[in-house]
Design a protein around this motif. Structure first.
Motif, PDB file in Angstrom:
ATOM      1  N   TRP A 192       0.637  -0.982   0.186  1.00  0.00           N
ATOM      2  CA  TRP A 192      -0.106  -0.064   0.150  1.00  0.00           C
ATOM      3  C   TRP A 192       0.449   1.145   0.379  1.00  0.00           C
ATOM      4  O   TRP A 192       2.370   1.504   0.832  1.00  0.00           O
ATOM      5  CB  TRP A 192      -1.301   0.166   1.012  1.00  0.00           C
ATOM      6  CG  TRP A 192      -2.145  -0.734   1.729  1.00  0.00           C
ATOM      7  CD1 TRP A 192      -1.648  -2.286   1.955  1.00  0.00           C
ATOM      8  CD2 TRP A 192      -3.080  -0.026   1.195  1.00  0.00           C
ATOM      9  NE1 TRP A 192      -3.348  -3.182   1.429  1.00  0.00           N
ATOM     10  CE2 TRP A 192      -3.979  -1.847   1.210  1.00  0.00           C
ATOM     11  CE3 TRP A 192      -4.258   0.542   0.394  1.00  0.00           C
ATOM     12  CZ2 TRP A 192      -5.080  -1.875   1.217  1.00  0.00           C
ATOM     13  CZ3 TRP A 192      -5.538   0.580   0.675  1.00  0.00           C
ATOM     14  CH2 TRP A 192      -5.816  -1.322   0.087  1.00  0.00           C
ATOM     15  N   TYR A 233      -0.271   5.676  -0.322  1.00  0.00           N
ATOM     16  CA  TYR A 233      -0.954   6.509   0.189  1.00  0.00           C
ATOM     17  C   TYR A 233      -0.842   7.589   0.030  1.00  0.00           C
ATOM     18  O   TYR A 233       0.025   8.768   0.124  1.00  0.00           O
ATOM     19  CB  TYR A 233      -1.792   6.288   1.787  1.00  0.00           C
ATOM     20  CG  TYR A 233      -1.973   4.746   2.421  1.00  0.00           C
ATOM     21  CD1 TYR A 233      -3.200   4.252   2.293  1.00  0.00           C
ATOM     22  CD2 TYR A 233      -0.616   3.859   3.404  1.00  0.00           C
ATOM     23  CE1 TYR A 233      -3.755   3.329   2.772  1.00  0.00           C
ATOM     24  CE2 TYR A 233      -0.494   3.385   3.506  1.00  0.00           C
ATOM     25  CZ  TYR A 233      -2.564   2.678   3.697  1.00  0.00           C
ATOM     26  OH  TYR A 233      -2.556   1.381   4.200  1.00  0.00           O
ATOM     27  N   ARG A 237      -6.593  11.503   4.149  1.00  0.00           N
ATOM     28  CA  ARG A 237      -7.276  10.643   4.013  1.00  0.00           C
ATOM     29  C   ARG A 237      -8.123  10.490   2.831  1.00  0.00           C
ATOM     30  O   ARG A 237      -8.632  11.745   2.274  1.00  0.00           O
ATOM     31  CB  ARG A 237      -8.201  10.377   5.197  1.00  0.00           C
ATOM     32  CG  ARG A 237      -8.727   8.842   5.356  1.00  0.00           C
ATOM     33  CD  ARG A 237      -9.929   9.151   6.839  1.00  0.00           C
ATOM     34  NE  ARG A 237     -10.766   8.299   6.808  1.00  0.00           N
ATOM     35  CZ  ARG A 237     -10.291   6.681   6.651  1.00  0.00           C
ATOM     36  NH1 ARG A 237      -9.067   6.532   7.372  1.00  0.00           N
ATOM     37  NH2 ARG A 237     -11.384   5.807   7.626  1.00  0.00           N
ATOM     38  N   VAL A 278      -9.415   4.583  -3.812  1.00  0.00           N
ATOM     39  CA  VAL A 278      -8.447   3.549  -4.101  1.00  0.00           C
ATOM     40  C   VAL A 278      -8.226   3.425  -5.223  1.00  0.00           C
ATOM     41  O   VAL A 278      -9.382   2.497  -6.168  1.00  0.00           O
ATOM     42  CB  VAL A 278      -8.392   2.764  -2.609  1.00  0.00           C
ATOM     43  CG1 VAL A 278      -9.143   1.755  -3.313  1.00  0.00           C
ATOM     44  CG2 VAL A 278      -6.328   1.624  -3.343  1.00  0.00           C
ATOM     45  N   ASN A 299      -1.099   8.809  -5.952  1.00  0.00           N
ATOM     46  CA  ASN A 299      -0.831   9.084  -4.240  1.00  0.00           C
ATOM     47  C   ASN A 299      -0.947  10.609  -4.566  1.00  0.00           C
ATOM     48  O   ASN A 299      -1.184  11.649  -3.861  1.00  0.00           O
ATOM     49  CB  ASN A 299       0.147   8.710  -3.866  1.00  0.00           C
ATOM     50  CG  ASN A 299      -0.004   7.120  -3.762  1.00  0.00           C
ATOM     51  OD1 ASN A 299       1.157   6.706  -3.777  1.00  0.00           O
ATOM     52  ND2 ASN A 299      -0.720   6.374  -3.957  1.00  0.00           N
ATOM     53  N   ASP A 328      -5.194   7.014  -3.001  1.00  0.00           N
ATOM     54  CA  ASP A 328      -5.041   5.393  -1.900  1.00  0.00           C
ATOM     55  C   ASP A 328      -4.340   4.480  -3.689  1.00  0.00           C
ATOM     56  O   ASP A 328      -5.186   4.968  -4.516  1.00  0.00           O
ATOM     57  CB  ASP A 328      -5.105   5.045  -1.254  1.00  0.00           C
ATOM     58  CG  ASP A 328      -4.781   5.692   0.166  1.00  0.00           C
ATOM     59  OD1 ASP A 328      -4.959   6.996   0.359  1.00  0.00           O
ATOM     60  OD2 ASP A 328      -5.885   5.510   1.086  1.00  0.00           O
TER      61      ASP A 328
END
Length: 319
Positions: A52, A54, A58, A62, A86, A91
């Motif tokens: 992952w 990111y 938040r 994705v 990103n 994400d």
């Protein structure tokens, strides 16, 4: 949809397929991507490792990234896409197929072009986090065939899955294998086969009832590998049965979400059957872009951000 007219214009030196493909595979570097590994356990007790990265803030979006034959989540064509997404507040979940994360998988089986059950397990896992309202999937080469097959097989797709992108997709696996076995691609085929046999060798001791040293020694070509190992380990009669049942071309008419296919016309890995013009014209959800240049996963562009990466971001934003 009608076939999309591509705007891709590579640097002059990158027009030749061999040059762009080799440069992209061996020389390209992508810095600044921090990956965190997560292991998920599959229903058959085997595992997949997900890497992952990111967005700074938040995100509720994705992209799932799928690598090609004998690739991994650290390949520049994966990290390049992860970095761009990103930076645009999305994400990235980069999948390592079975045996591709640096640790051998546990079972006799491994991964293959049509193993959509593993992709579905990843999608369901991502959904279980409860964070993402929008999911996209981008597949490269083998991963491209897999994602197109996945969305065209007729399963009930989650509403969160909004669109998919397939780059350098071998839509006709038999035809693509034929190209890889041709003299022009001999150097690539030898390299792929060497990696595949290196991973298969430990299974001789682990699973002596499933494969013998005589079987192993009989593997001289990529098709031999699929005849002797891939097909038998994954429930197919032989290589041709595997190619026929796993090729995504037959599933394209059933795709019901936006799907972008980017296949370069000078991709030496792709046969004529890997350019699904008819399917794209007849299905409003399938967008086919065929740049004149780009080799195999080698759409070199300015700023070390590849054209196919830019197009993928544009596509998910527009759809």
């Amino acid at each position: 949809m009608p076939v999309i007219e591509s705007t891709y214009k590579p640097p002059f030196w990158a027009r030749k397929s061999f040059v762009s493909t080799v440069f992209s595979g061996l020389a390209r570097k992508v810095k600044g991507v921090e990956q965190t590994r997560e292991r998920i356990i599959l229903e058959d007790t085997d595992f997949l490792d997900l890497d992952w990265s990111y967005a700074k803030q938040r995100s509720n979006k994705v992209i799932i990234l799928l690598h090609g034959l004998e690739g991994r989540a650290q390949r520049p064509y994966i990290t390049g896409a992860a970095k761009l997404f990103n930076e645009n507040n999305i994400d990235a979940c980069a999948v390592n197929f079975r045996s591709c994360s640096g640790e051998p998988n546990l079972l006799f089986r491994s991964y293959h072009s049509g193993a959509t059950e593993d992709l579905d397990a990843v999608v369901q896992h991502v959904l279980s986090k409860g964070q993402y309202d929008e999911i996209y999937i981008k597949g490269i080469s083998l991963g491209a065939n897999m994602v197109l097959k996945y969305v065209g097989e007729g399963r009930a797709l989650p509403t969160e899955l909004k669109s998919v992108i397939a780059v350098s997709s071998p839509c006709d696996l038999k035809g693509s294998c034929g190209e890889l076995l041709s003299l022009k691609n001999k150097h690539y085929a030898i390299r792929f086969l060497g990696h595949l046999k290196d991973k298969l060798k430990p299974k001789l001791e682990q699973f002596p009832n499933d494969i013998s040293m005589a079987d192993f020694n009989a593997i001289k070509t990529l098709k031999d590998f699929d005849d002797i190992y891939t097909s038998k380990a994954h429930g197919f009669k032989d290589a041709l049965d595997y190619y026929e049942k796993s090729s995504c071309s037959q599933f394209l008419p059933n795709i019901k979400i936006p799907a972008l296919i980017i296949n370069a016309l000078n991709d030496s890995f792709l046969s004529s059957g890997c350019y699904p013009v008819k399917e794209a014209k007849e299905n409003p959800n399938v967008y086919l872009e065929m740049p004149k240049y780009g080799g195999h996963v080698a759409f070199i562009d300015k700023g070390n951000v590849y054209y196919n990466e830019k197009r993928a971001l544009e596509f998910v934003t527009e759809n």
